[in-house]
Write a protein that holds these residues in place. Sequence first.
Motif, PDB file in Angstrom:
ATOM      1  N   GLN A 144       1.043  -1.111   0.016  1.00  0.00           N
ATOM      2  CA  GLN A 144       0.115   0.177  -0.079  1.00  0.00           C
ATOM      3  C   GLN A 144       0.808   1.170  -0.139  1.00  0.00           C
ATOM      4  O   GLN A 144       1.663   1.404   0.704  1.00  0.00           O
ATOM      5  N   VAL A 145       0.648   2.043  -1.038  1.00  0.00           N
ATOM      6  CA  VAL A 145       1.455   3.152  -1.069  1.00  0.00           C
ATOM      7  C   VAL A 145       0.455   4.606  -0.945  1.00  0.00           C
ATOM      8  O   VAL A 145      -0.405   4.558  -1.539  1.00  0.00           O
ATOM      9  N   ASN A 146       0.761   5.406   0.344  1.00  0.00           N
ATOM     10  CA  ASN A 146      -0.114   6.545   0.389  1.00  0.00           C
ATOM     11  C   ASN A 146       0.632   7.679   0.623  1.00  0.00           C
ATOM     12  O   ASN A 146       2.017   7.711   0.719  1.00  0.00           O
ATOM     13  N   ASP A 147      -0.022   8.735   0.964  1.00  0.00           N
ATOM     14  CA  ASP A 147       0.823   9.976   1.376  1.00  0.00           C
ATOM     15  C   ASP A 147       1.771  10.067   2.576  1.00  0.00           C
ATOM     16  O   ASP A 147       2.854  10.629   2.477  1.00  0.00           O
ATOM     17  N   LYS A 148       1.644   9.071   3.576  1.00  0.00           N
ATOM     18  CA  LYS A 148       2.444   8.926   4.806  1.00  0.00           C
ATOM     19  C   LYS A 148       3.693   8.061   4.310  1.00  0.00           C
ATOM     20  O   LYS A 148       4.763   8.158   5.166  1.00  0.00           O
ATOM     21  N   ASN A 149       3.435   7.206   3.395  1.00  0.00           N
ATOM     22  CA  ASN A 149       4.510   6.194   3.436  1.00  0.00           C
ATOM     23  C   ASN A 149       5.124   6.109   1.969  1.00  0.00           C
ATOM     24  O   ASN A 149       5.878   5.379   1.514  1.00  0.00           O
ATOM     25  N   ARG A 150       4.996   7.305   1.095  1.00  0.00           N
ATOM     26  CA  ARG A 150       5.335   7.479  -0.313  1.00  0.00           C
ATOM     27  C   ARG A 150       6.732   7.497  -0.488  1.00  0.00           C
ATOM     28  O   ARG A 150       7.459   7.327  -1.556  1.00  0.00           O
ATOM     29  N   PHE A 151       7.518   8.006   0.503  1.00  0.00           N
ATOM     30  CA  PHE A 151       9.161   8.195   0.257  1.00  0.00           C
ATOM     31  C   PHE A 151       9.846   6.984   1.149  1.00  0.00           C
ATOM     32  O   PHE A 151      10.802   6.695   1.173  1.00  0.00           O
ATOM     33  N   LEU A 152       8.960   5.881   1.563  1.00  0.00           N
ATOM     34  CA  LEU A 152       9.487   4.824   2.355  1.00  0.00           C
ATOM     35  C   LEU A 152       9.821   3.644   1.385  1.00  0.00           C
ATOM     36  O   LEU A 152       9.072   3.376   0.416  1.00  0.00           O
ATOM     37  N   LEU A 153      10.831   3.309   1.441  1.00  0.00           N
ATOM     38  CA  LEU A 153      11.225   1.988   0.596  1.00  0.00           C
ATOM     39  C   LEU A 153      10.478   0.718   1.094  1.00  0.00           C
ATOM     40  O   LEU A 153      10.636   0.385   2.352  1.00  0.00           O
ATOM     41  N   GLN A 154       9.805  -0.043   0.484  1.00  0.00           N
ATOM     42  CA  GLN A 154       8.990  -1.246   0.564  1.00  0.00           C
ATOM     43  C   GLN A 154       9.481  -2.141  -0.181  1.00  0.00           C
ATOM     44  O   GLN A 154       9.647  -2.115  -1.377  1.00  0.00           O
ATOM     45  N   GLN A 155       9.977  -3.245   0.381  1.00  0.00           N
ATOM     46  CA  GLN A 155      10.632  -4.322  -0.537  1.00  0.00           C
ATOM     47  C   GLN A 155      10.254  -5.564  -0.188  1.00  0.00           C
ATOM     48  O   GLN A 155       9.987  -5.715   1.184  1.00  0.00           O
ATOM     49  N   ALA A 156      10.489  -6.761  -0.894  1.00  0.00           N
ATOM     50  CA  ALA A 156      10.112  -8.132  -0.564  1.00  0.00           C
ATOM     51  C   ALA A 156      11.057  -8.922  -1.443  1.00  0.00           C
ATOM     52  O   ALA A 156      11.375  -8.653  -2.647  1.00  0.00           O
ATOM     53  N   SER A 157      11.504  -9.845  -0.718  1.00  0.00           N
ATOM     54  CA  SER A 157      12.099 -11.129  -1.607  1.00  0.00           C
ATOM     55  C   SER A 157      11.163 -12.022  -2.591  1.00  0.00           C
ATOM     56  O   SER A 157      10.134 -12.158  -1.749  1.00  0.00           O
ATOM     57  N   LEU A 158      11.496 -12.308  -3.740  1.00  0.00           N
ATOM     58  CA  LEU A 158      10.751 -12.923  -4.345  1.00  0.00           C
ATOM     59  C   LEU A 158      10.808 -14.432  -3.823  1.00  0.00           C
ATOM     60  O   LEU A 158      11.761 -15.264  -3.691  1.00  0.00           O
ATOM     61  N   PRO A 159       9.535 -15.201  -3.945  1.00  0.00           N
ATOM     62  CA  PRO A 159       9.761 -16.484  -3.126  1.00  0.00           C
ATOM     63  C   PRO A 159      10.431 -17.528  -4.142  1.00  0.00           C
ATOM     64  O   PRO A 159      11.004 -18.628  -3.482  1.00  0.00           O
ATOM     65  N   THR A 160      10.233 -17.567  -5.609  1.00  0.00           N
ATOM     66  CA  THR A 160      10.600 -18.704  -6.337  1.00  0.00           C
ATOM     67  C   THR A 160      11.537 -18.117  -7.427  1.00  0.00           C
ATOM     68  O   THR A 160      11.100 -17.136  -8.138  1.00  0.00           O
ATOM     69  N   ILE A 161      12.812 -18.476  -7.440  1.00  0.00           N
ATOM     70  CA  ILE A 161      13.504 -17.880  -8.551  1.00  0.00           C
ATOM     71  C   ILE A 161      14.135 -19.138  -9.402  1.00  0.00           C
ATOM     72  O   ILE A 161      14.581 -20.090  -8.575  1.00  0.00           O
ATOM     73  N   PRO A 162      14.093 -19.562 -10.675  1.00  0.00           N
ATOM     74  CA  PRO A 162      13.477 -18.513 -11.516  1.00  0.00           C
ATOM     75  C   PRO A 162      11.835 -18.571 -11.415  1.00  0.00           C
ATOM     76  O   PRO A 162      11.432 -19.542 -11.041  1.00  0.00           O
ATOM     77  N   GLY A 163      11.426 -17.411 -11.903  1.00  0.00           N
ATOM     78  CA  GLY A 163       9.891 -17.732 -12.014  1.00  0.00           C
ATOM     79  C   GLY A 163       9.215 -16.680 -12.959  1.00  0.00           C
ATOM     80  O   GLY A 163       9.901 -15.993 -13.545  1.00  0.00           O
ATOM     81  N   SER A 164       7.849 -16.624 -13.003  1.00  0.00           N
ATOM     82  CA  SER A 164       7.325 -15.597 -14.123  1.00  0.00           C
ATOM     83  C   SER A 164       6.546 -14.673 -13.159  1.00  0.00           C
ATOM     84  O   SER A 164       5.585 -15.214 -12.312  1.00  0.00           O
ATOM     85  N   TYR A 165       6.976 -13.493 -13.023  1.00  0.00           N
ATOM     86  CA  TYR A 165       6.395 -12.459 -11.987  1.00  0.00           C
ATOM     87  C   TYR A 165       5.737 -11.274 -12.953  1.00  0.00           C
ATOM     88  O   TYR A 165       6.189 -10.853 -14.108  1.00  0.00           O
TER      89      TYR A 165
END
Length: 152
Positions: A39-60
């Motif tokens: 979720q990207v809104n006014d309060k967190n728009r400059f916050l880096l949000q990241q996640a690791s992809l669960p399966t590599i290789p894969g189709s995302y």
Amino acid sequence: QDTVVALQALSQYGYLTFSKRSLNTVKVLFMETPSKIFQVNDKNRFLLQQASLPTIPGSYSVEVNGTGCVYLQTTLRYNIHLPKKAAGFSLSVRTANVSCTGNYPPKFDLVLSASYTGNRNVSNMAIIDLKMLSGFVPEESSLKKVKNGTNV
């Protein structure tokens, strides 16, 4: 003048993309199934949000809904481990000409030997980053020799 044009372009981009009421939902889909939702809104728009992809290789794929502007970035990192006995480089460090006279601090030469030991004819590019331990000070004359490219 290039700087002025670039600043004008950046300010125009900021004007067109900025919104005080931005609310975006970013879905990262793996095989058409949501694996991560941001979720990207006014309060967190400059916050880096990241996640690791669960399966590599894969189709995302990524699906974004809402108003405003969202910056997305993907990074793929990989590492191929070398066999244990094929390090690629050899480094040895030893001291020489140690002298400890009178009230003066001990003085010695630090001899570094680096060589390429890999399978190829050349190593492409290598950088040796040498840092002094705290409490040690290089002698001015040895720094001049290194700068001039002569052996120390």
